[in-house]
Each structure stands twice: as C-alpha cells, then as structure tokens.
Design a protein around this motif. Structure first.
Motif, short mmCIF file in Angstrom:
data_model
loop_
_atom_site.label_atom_id
_atom_site.label_comp_id
_atom_site.label_asym_id
_atom_site.label_seq_id
_atom_site.Cartn_x
_atom_site.Cartn_y
_atom_site.Cartn_z
N THR A 10 -30.80 5.97 22.80
CA THR A 10 -30.52 7.38 23.07
C THR A 10 -31.30 8.28 22.11
O THR A 10 -31.92 9.27 22.52
CB THR A 10 -28.99 7.64 22.97
N HIS A 11 -31.28 7.92 20.83
CA HIS A 11 -32.04 8.70 19.85
C HIS A 11 -33.54 8.69 20.18
O HIS A 11 -34.21 9.73 20.16
CB HIS A 11 -31.82 8.14 18.44
N THR A 12 -34.07 7.50 20.47
CA THR A 12 -35.51 7.39 20.74
C THR A 12 -35.89 8.19 21.98
O THR A 12 -36.89 8.91 21.98
CB THR A 12 -35.89 5.91 20.93
N LEU A 13 -35.10 8.05 23.02
CA LEU A 13 -35.39 8.80 24.26
C LEU A 13 -35.28 10.31 24.03
O LEU A 13 -36.05 11.09 24.60
CB LEU A 13 -34.41 8.38 25.36
N ALA A 14 -34.30 10.72 23.22
CA ALA A 14 -34.12 12.16 22.97
C ALA A 14 -35.36 12.73 22.31
O ALA A 14 -35.85 13.81 22.70
CB ALA A 14 -32.88 12.38 22.10
N ILE A 15 -35.87 12.01 21.33
CA ILE A 15 -37.05 12.52 20.60
C ILE A 15 -38.29 12.50 21.48
O ILE A 15 -39.07 13.45 21.50
CB ILE A 15 -37.28 11.65 19.33
N THR A 16 -38.49 11.42 22.23
CA THR A 16 -39.73 11.31 23.00
C THR A 16 -39.74 12.19 24.25
O THR A 16 -40.79 12.37 24.86
CB THR A 16 -39.99 9.83 23.41
N ASN A 17 -38.58 12.72 24.62
CA ASN A 17 -38.52 13.54 25.83
C ASN A 17 -38.18 15.00 25.58
O ASN A 17 -38.12 15.79 26.52
CB ASN A 17 -37.52 12.94 26.82
N ALA A 18 -37.98 15.35 24.32
CA ALA A 18 -37.53 16.73 24.02
C ALA A 18 -38.54 17.76 24.51
O ALA A 18 -38.16 18.78 25.09
CB ALA A 18 -37.29 16.87 22.52
N LYS A 19 -39.83 17.49 24.30
CA LYS A 19 -40.81 18.52 24.69
C LYS A 19 -40.93 18.64 26.22
O LYS A 19 -41.49 19.60 26.72
CB LYS A 19 -42.16 18.27 24.03
N ARG A 30 -33.02 16.13 28.13
CA ARG A 30 -32.06 15.88 27.05
C ARG A 30 -31.40 14.52 27.24
O ARG A 30 -31.12 14.12 28.38
CB ARG A 30 -30.99 16.97 27.03
N VAL A 31 -31.19 13.82 26.14
CA VAL A 31 -30.61 12.47 26.24
C VAL A 31 -29.48 12.35 25.21
O VAL A 31 -29.72 12.46 24.00
CB VAL A 31 -31.67 11.38 26.01
N ASN A 32 -28.27 12.16 25.69
CA ASN A 32 -27.11 12.05 24.80
C ASN A 32 -26.29 10.82 25.19
O ASN A 32 -26.44 10.29 26.29
CB ASN A 32 -26.24 13.30 24.92
N ALA A 33 -25.43 10.40 24.27
CA ALA A 33 -24.55 9.27 24.57
C ALA A 33 -23.11 9.66 24.29
O ALA A 33 -22.82 10.54 23.46
CB ALA A 33 -24.94 8.06 23.72
N VAL A 78 -27.34 13.41 20.68
CA VAL A 78 -25.99 13.36 20.10
C VAL A 78 -25.24 12.12 20.59
O VAL A 78 -25.35 11.73 21.75
CB VAL A 78 -25.23 14.66 20.48
N LEU A 79 -24.49 11.50 19.68
CA LEU A 79 -23.63 10.37 20.01
C LEU A 79 -22.20 10.89 19.89
O LEU A 79 -21.66 11.00 18.79
CB LEU A 79 -23.86 9.20 19.03
N LEU A 80 -21.63 11.27 21.03
CA LEU A 80 -20.34 11.99 21.02
C LEU A 80 -19.18 11.00 21.16
O LEU A 80 -19.03 10.35 22.20
CB LEU A 80 -20.31 13.00 22.18
#
Ligand SMILES: NC(=O)c1ccc[n+]([C@@H]2O[C@H](COP(=O)([O-])OP(=O)(O)OC[C@H]3O[C@@H](n4cnc5c(N)ncnc54)[C@H](O)[C@@H]3O)[C@@H](O)[C@H]2O)c1
Length: 264
Positions: free
Chosen positions: A172-181, A185-188, A251-253
């Motif tokens: 989730t963190h990796t996808l969030a960073i690589t797709n932000a631009k 959005r990628v959250n868990a 975010v890991l909610l």
C-alpha cells in the motif's frame, strides 16, 4: 440512497462472503458503495455467494464476475470485465483474504505458507498492477486494500497471515508513492476483531466451542467493548474511496475499537 460515490464505478474483489449468520466485510462494502451511487463490479470465486450479494443490492448497475483472483489470468480477467462493462473504473477495493492452513512458524507447512501468501498478497499486488493503468487513464482513482490488525499485532498462530498482511501494508505504501502524481490514492484498512463468519465461526469450529463464546471473548479484548461489524469496515472503506479523502494516501487505517491504541 446517498450520493457520495455518484458517477463512480467500483470494483469489489471478494464481494461474496463465507457462509454464516453475520455479514462479511466485502458484501457490506459492496452494498454500501452501491447505496452511495456507485455502479459496482462484484468479483468472487464463489458464484452463489456473489449472486446473493448482487441480490441484496438495490441500486444502479451491478456486474457479476466469477473469478479466482489468485489464478494466473484472474487479475487481468477482472480488470477486462470491468472495462468491458463500464469503459473503466474509479475504485478498486481488494477484500480477499484467507487464513485457513496457517500456524506458528515452526508448524506452518510450505503449502500453507504458499497458499496464504499467494491469495492475500501476490494476488493483491497482481490485481493492483492490472488496475493501475486503467485508474491512471481515468485521471485518478482510489484503491482500498484490506489488511489486518494482525499486520502490527502479535499473531503467534498466524505466521503466514501476519506476514501477508504486513506485506499488504508495505504494498500500500509503495503503490501510494508511485501513483501519487497520477492522482491514484492507495490506502489500507486494518480491521481488528470483526464479527464475520470467516473469523468467528471458523474460530469456534477450530476450538470446538460455541460461536457466542468466541464472540464474547473477542468483544472483551476490545477497548470499545464490542466486536466490529462488517458495516464498520464498509464505512471506513466508503470514506477512503470517496472524494472526501482526496488528500489522503498511503494511510493504514485501523478499524479496531481501540485495540491498536492498547498495543501502543
Ligand atoms: N473478520 C475479521 O475479524 C477480520 C479481521 C482483520 C482482517 N480481515 C480481512 O477482511 C477481509 C474479509 O474478511 P471476511 O471475514 O469478510 O471474509 P469472507 O471469507 O467472508 O469474505 C472473503 C470473500 O473472498 C472470497 N475469496 C476468497 N478467496 C478468493 C479468491 N482466490 N478469489 C476470489 N475470491 C476469493 C470468498 O469467497 C469470500 O466471499 C479479509 O481480507 C480478511 O483478512 C477480517
């Protein structure tokens, strides 16, 4: 009917549920997304359970896709079916997770490890890989991955499950960073003790006891004094999938009635 997902197409992978009296997380999420105006593409390997979720949705477009997300062609088939039905999609909700066959590290078999890692982590990564180009082409979107509190809490008898869910958090963190631009959005969500058949009935069977006894013990371990319901998870997913969470990614909610606060 609400409007929080009006005009959106949402793919829910694992939209059926294990048999039992209470509601599963994926089914509650599919119903909630549809109630808020989304056209939903429901995916599950169990056709009967999938059809039951579709039956319970009283809303806009519902597409059913019977697929094993862990099969080699599973993720591509799922994404192609959603694109065929709607020309694309805005939300991917990855709910599939299994725990059967697990154990402590010294008892876990190769087969048990491989199955849980394949279904919970590898299949989720492959589904995200297949979905990301579609979401980017749409100009943005949201992925919600279902992790577990087990990722960050002691889970001695669930070595593979814990590893797979820790992997979901990292993915989730990796996808969030690589797709932000690309405005994807990628959250868990990390559910704690939720009163679903997969968790409670299965544990009752394993311990050869009544589900009410298991439910009572789990409720007593939660600071808020009760187990969560699938609707608690669905409401968190709705928020993360909606534009209300437009500035939230990576975010890991925890949805856990305070269990993680107790862990520290
Ligand atoms: N219930 C809890 O207490 C709890 C706690 C933490 C995390 N979770 C997570 O929540 C998610 C859902 O849990 P649940 O209790 O609602 O489970 P569930 O078994 O009721 O729902 C999961 C659905 O996924 C489907 N599925 C399983 N393998 C599949 C595959 N290979 N391809 C396609 N579909 C497949 C099942 O048929 C089922 O309909 C899981 O990821 C689980 O790890 C649950």
């Amino acid at each position: 009917m609400g409007t929080r997902l009006e005009g959106k197409v949402a793919v829910i992978v694992g939209a059926g549920q294990s048999a039992g009296e209470t509601m599963g997380n994926g089914r509650a999420t599919a119903i909630t997304f549809a109630r808020e105006g989304a056209a939903v593409v429901l995916v599950d390997r169990d056709p009967e359970s999938l059809a039951e979720t579709a039956r319970q949705i009283d809303g806009p477009a519902v597409t059913q896709v019977v697929a094993d997300v862990a099969a080699d062609d599973g993720p591509d088939r799922i994404v192609a079916a959603a694109v065929d039905a709607h020309g694309g999609f805005d939300i991917l909700h990855n709910n599939v997770g299994i725990g059967a066959g697990d154990g402590p590290p010294h008892h876990l078999t190769d087969d048990g490890y491989d199955l849980i890692m394949d279904v919970n982590l590898r299949a989720m990564w492959r589904t995200c890989r297949a979905a990301v180009p579609v979401l980017r082409a749409r100009g943005g979107g949201a992925i919600v991955n279902i992790s577990s509190l087990a990722a960050i809490a002691a889970a001695g008898n669930q070595a593979a499950y814990k590893l797979s869910k820790a992997g979901v958090n990292a993915l989730t963190h990796t996808l969030a960073i690589t797709n932000a631009k690309h405005r994807v959005r990628v959250n868990a969500i990390m559910p704690g003790f939720i009163d679903t058949p997969m968790a409670v009935d299965a544990l009752a069977r394993a311990l050869d006891t009544d589900r009410d006894i298991v439910a009572e013990r789990r409720a007593a371990a939660v600071p808020l004094g009760r187990q969560g319901t699938a609707w608690d998870v669905a409401n968190a997913a709705l928020f993360l999938a909606s534009d209300e969470a437009a500035f939230i990614t990576g975010v890991l909610l925890a949805v856990d009635g305070g269990q993680s606060a107790r862990i520290g």
